[in-house]
Design an enzyme around this catalytic site. Structure first.
Site, PDB file in Angstrom:
ATOM      1  N   ARG A  49       0.534  -1.007  -0.609  1.00 45.07           N
ATOM      2  CA  ARG A  49      -0.187  -0.358   0.139  1.00 45.07           C
ATOM      3  C   ARG A  49       0.770   1.948   0.022  1.00 45.07           C
ATOM      4  NH1 ARG A  49      -1.068   4.631   2.688  1.00 45.07           N
ATOM      5  NH2 ARG A  49      -0.321   3.948   4.490  1.00 45.07           N
ATOM      6  N   HIS A  59       5.882   4.521  12.176  1.00 40.94           N
ATOM      7  CA  HIS A  59       6.146   4.658  11.046  1.00 40.94           C
ATOM      8  C   HIS A  59       7.025   5.075  10.796  1.00 40.94           C
ATOM      9  CE1 HIS A  59       3.429   3.550   6.782  1.00 40.94           C
ATOM     10  NE2 HIS A  59       4.087   5.216   7.064  1.00 40.94           N
ATOM     11  N   HIS A  99       9.893   6.833   7.792  1.00 40.86           N
ATOM     12  CA  HIS A  99      10.526   6.837   6.374  1.00 40.86           C
ATOM     13  C   HIS A  99      11.881   6.369   5.950  1.00 40.86           C
ATOM     14  CE1 HIS A  99       6.751   6.687   4.007  1.00 40.86           C
ATOM     15  NE2 HIS A  99       6.123   6.529   4.890  1.00 40.86           N
ATOM     16  N   CYS A 142       4.492   9.654  -0.595  1.00 43.36           N
ATOM     17  CA  CYS A 142       3.418   9.687  -0.348  1.00 43.36           C
ATOM     18  C   CYS A 142       2.822  10.727  -1.222  1.00 43.36           C
ATOM     19  CB  CYS A 142       2.970  10.346   1.172  1.00 43.36           C
ATOM     20  SG  CYS A 142       1.784  10.880   0.948  1.00 43.36           S
ATOM     21  N   ASN A 196       9.623   4.204   2.660  1.00 40.56           N
ATOM     22  CA  ASN A 196       9.548   3.911   4.201  1.00 40.56           C
ATOM     23  C   ASN A 196      10.922   2.828   4.830  1.00 40.56           C
ATOM     24  OD1 ASN A 196       6.390   3.215   2.815  1.00 40.56           O
ATOM     25  ND2 ASN A 196       6.733   3.410   4.898  1.00 40.56           N
TER      26      ASN A 196
HETATM   27  N1  COA Z   1     -13.103   5.037  -3.156  1.00 41.29           N
HETATM   28  C1  COA Z   1     -13.876   5.268  -3.955  1.00 41.29           C
HETATM   29  N2  COA Z   1     -14.155   7.221  -4.432  1.00 41.29           N
HETATM   30  C2  COA Z   1     -14.240   8.130  -3.483  1.00 41.29           C
HETATM   31  C3  COA Z   1     -13.909   7.949  -2.504  1.00 41.29           C
HETATM   32  C4  COA Z   1     -13.863   6.432  -1.332  1.00 41.29           C
HETATM   33  N3  COA Z   1     -13.463   6.090  -0.631  1.00 41.29           N
HETATM   34  N4  COA Z   1     -14.343   8.971  -1.609  1.00 41.29           N
HETATM   35  C5  COA Z   1     -14.807   9.688  -2.434  1.00 41.29           C
HETATM   36  N5  COA Z   1     -15.152   9.283  -3.787  1.00 41.29           N
HETATM   37  C6  COA Z   1     -15.138   9.440  -5.392  1.00 41.29           C
HETATM   38  C7  COA Z   1     -16.414  10.915  -5.211  1.00 41.29           C
HETATM   39  O1  COA Z   1     -17.572   9.781  -5.097  1.00 41.29           O
HETATM   40  C8  COA Z   1     -16.567  11.447  -5.964  1.00 41.29           C
HETATM   41  O2  COA Z   1     -16.431  11.081  -6.943  1.00 41.29           O
HETATM   42  P1  COA Z   1     -17.948  11.733  -8.268  1.00 41.29           P
HETATM   43  O3  COA Z   1     -17.007  13.024  -8.618  1.00 41.29           O
HETATM   44  O4  COA Z   1     -17.460  10.368  -9.544  1.00 41.29           O
HETATM   45  O5  COA Z   1     -18.791  12.038  -8.197  1.00 41.29           O
HETATM   46  C9  COA Z   1     -15.432  11.487  -5.793  1.00 41.29           C
HETATM   47  O6  COA Z   1     -14.255  11.052  -4.968  1.00 41.29           O
HETATM   48  C10 COA Z   1     -15.077  13.414  -5.602  1.00 41.29           C
HETATM   49  O7  COA Z   1     -15.477  12.628  -3.690  1.00 41.29           O
HETATM   50  P2  COA Z   1     -15.503  13.341  -1.968  1.00 41.29           P
HETATM   51  O8  COA Z   1     -16.197  13.147  -0.962  1.00 41.29           O
HETATM   52  O9  COA Z   1     -15.625  15.161  -2.434  1.00 41.29           O
HETATM   53  O10 COA Z   1     -13.868  13.253  -2.535  1.00 41.29           O
HETATM   54  P3  COA Z   1     -12.159  14.274  -2.300  1.00 41.29           P
HETATM   55  O11 COA Z   1     -11.883  15.201  -3.236  1.00 41.29           O
HETATM   56  O12 COA Z   1     -13.062  15.474  -1.237  1.00 41.29           O
HETATM   57  O13 COA Z   1     -11.648  13.743  -1.457  1.00 41.29           O
HETATM   58  C11 COA Z   1     -10.376  12.499  -0.098  1.00 41.29           C
HETATM   59  C12 COA Z   1     -11.843  12.844  -0.292  1.00 41.29           C
HETATM   60  C13 COA Z   1     -10.438  11.659   1.017  1.00 41.29           C
HETATM   61  C14 COA Z   1     -12.260  10.331  -0.964  1.00 41.29           C
HETATM   62  C15 COA Z   1      -9.569  11.985  -1.298  1.00 41.29           C
HETATM   63  O14 COA Z   1      -9.078  12.826  -0.461  1.00 41.29           O
HETATM   64  C16 COA Z   1      -8.578  11.065  -1.114  1.00 41.29           C
HETATM   65  O15 COA Z   1      -8.881   9.698  -1.236  1.00 41.29           O
HETATM   66  N6  COA Z   1      -7.446  10.663  -0.008  1.00 41.29           N
HETATM   67  C17 COA Z   1      -6.928   9.421   0.471  1.00 41.29           C
HETATM   68  C18 COA Z   1      -4.968   9.779  -0.094  1.00 41.29           C
HETATM   69  C19 COA Z   1      -4.133   8.909  -0.193  1.00 41.29           C
HETATM   70  O16 COA Z   1      -4.293   8.245   0.076  1.00 41.29           O
HETATM   71  N7  COA Z   1      -3.224   9.132   0.351  1.00 41.29           N
HETATM   72  C20 COA Z   1      -2.074   8.502   0.582  1.00 41.29           C
HETATM   73  C21 COA Z   1      -2.042   7.365   2.102  1.00 41.29           C
HETATM   74  S1  COA Z   1      -1.319   8.788   3.495  1.00 41.29           S
HETATM   75 ZN    ZN Z   2       4.577   5.761   5.089  1.00 39.05          ZN
END
Ligand code: COA
Ligand code: ZN
Length: 284
Positions: free
Chosen positions: A15, A207, A209, A240, A249
């Site tokens: 991941r 954790h 890095h 990230c 990491n």
């Molecule tokens: N799985 C799939 N799709 C998702 C989702 C999820 N968990 N959460 C939101 N979405 C989709 C929504 O359905 C929406 O789709 P659409 O544009 O087709 O309608 C779109 O994403 C935007 O949704 P929204 O609620 O406005 O989210 P956002 O754009 O503000 O993003 C997160 C918020 C949290 C979902 C996003 O920032 C994210 O996934 N971050 C993770 C980053 C990450 O993994 N970083 C590394 C790990 S530390």
């Molecule tokens: Zn990390």
């Protein structure tokens, strides 16, 4: 030296590692990577993320990964979950172990999750009841616990403000992240003192890095203070996408070499971990 006799190594390569690779890794190669790591005896193999595929396209196939991996009975396979939608996707493919995430610095939290820290904590409150009902094991990451790529130094007070909120909900494990690999042992010691004052050692993970080569030194410092859970990634994969400058990491192989050399048990076969890294290398 005062050291634990056993350490739990949490493998995050599939991941935290693969989310940052520019070249997409095939589904088959991901599955083989995860399965070989579990066969190596790693007790926890973080296997995917149910985050937005627009934000992290490398994890868009996590549904298929969880549908297809052969699971060993004594291994946990957590998945990263950012919101209720992510939890629903995870539960639909049989995930039983989840990892929630937030940060100790405001700017990183917004860049990574498009939420303030407060909003992310409120998000946990909407995820946790459903997760508990499904009997999920819950780990929480607190990223940028030492240095934020946007704001610089992060104080132990800022970390403790977030950690104390999380502790109120009784989660299973909290992993404190040096997301850009900038901490040194003299940063780890004061924060660890504060953390161990607030929570049991068997729920605290680090954790680290290894951007600047300080991850093993930080690990040794935490080990001597009684911490016995460490995250690492096979072959030192990782970084990230929302933390400029974050390199890989701490490599699982290096962590195991040090722990085993110090007489600390992990139950993990280091040569098998190296085999998993080599298999994956040919894909990257
Ligand atoms: N799985 C799939 N799709 C998702 C989702 C999820 N968990 N959460 C939101 N979405 C989709 C929504 O359905 C929406 O789709 P659409 O544009 O087709 O309608 C779109 O994403 C935007 O949704 P929204 O609620 O406005 O989210 P956002 O754009 O503000 O993003 C997160 C918020 C949290 C979902 C996003 O920032 C994210 O996934 N971050 C993770 C980053 C990450 O993994 N970083 C590394 C790990 S530390
Ligand atoms: Zn990390």
């Amino acid at each position: 030296m005062n050291l634990p006799s056993h350490v739990k190594v949490v493998e995050v390569g599939p991941r935290d590692g693969l989310q940052n690779e520019k070249r997409a890794v095939s589904l088959e190669a991901k599955i083989a990577f995860i399965e070989t790591l579990a066969e190596a005896g790693l007790p926890v193999v973080e296997a995917g993320a149910f985050v937005s595929p627009k934000w992290v396209p490398q994890m868009a196939d996590s549904d298929a990964v969880f549908q297809r991996i052969q699971r060993l009975p004594n291994t946990r396979y957590p998945a990263l979950v950012p919101n209720l939608k992510g939890l629903e996707r995870a539960l639909a493919v049989g995930v039983t172990d989840i990892a929630l995430f937030t940060a100790a610095s405001e700017t990183f939290c917004q860049r990574n999750m498009n939420m303030t820290i407060e909003e992310s904590l409120q998000g946990f409150q909407s995820i946790l009841p459903t997760a508990r009902q499904a009997h999920c094991w819950v780990r929480v990451y607190v990223s940028t616990a030492f240095v934020c790529p946007y704001e610089g130094k992060v104080s132990p007070d800022a970390v403790m403000r977030v950690v104390s909120r999380i502790l109120e909900w009784g989660v299973d494990e909290i992993s404190i992240g040096d997301t850009i690999g900038a901490a040194v042992p003299t940063d780890v010691e004061p924060l660890t003192l504060r953390l161990l004052d607030a929570m049991p050692a068997n729920q605290l993970a680090y954790h680290f890095h290894d951007t600047r080569g300080t991850a093993l030194a930080n690990t040794l410092c935490a080990l001597q203070m009684g911490v016995s859970i460490f995250d690492s990634s096979a072959g030192g994969l990782g970084g990230c996408p929302f933390a400029p400058g974050a390199a890989g990491n701490l490599a699982t192989e290096s962590l195991l070499y040090m722990l085993h050399g110090m007489g600390i048990e992990t139950g993990v076969d280091v040569s098998k971990v190296a085999e998993a890294s080599r298999q994956l290398q040919s894909q990257l």
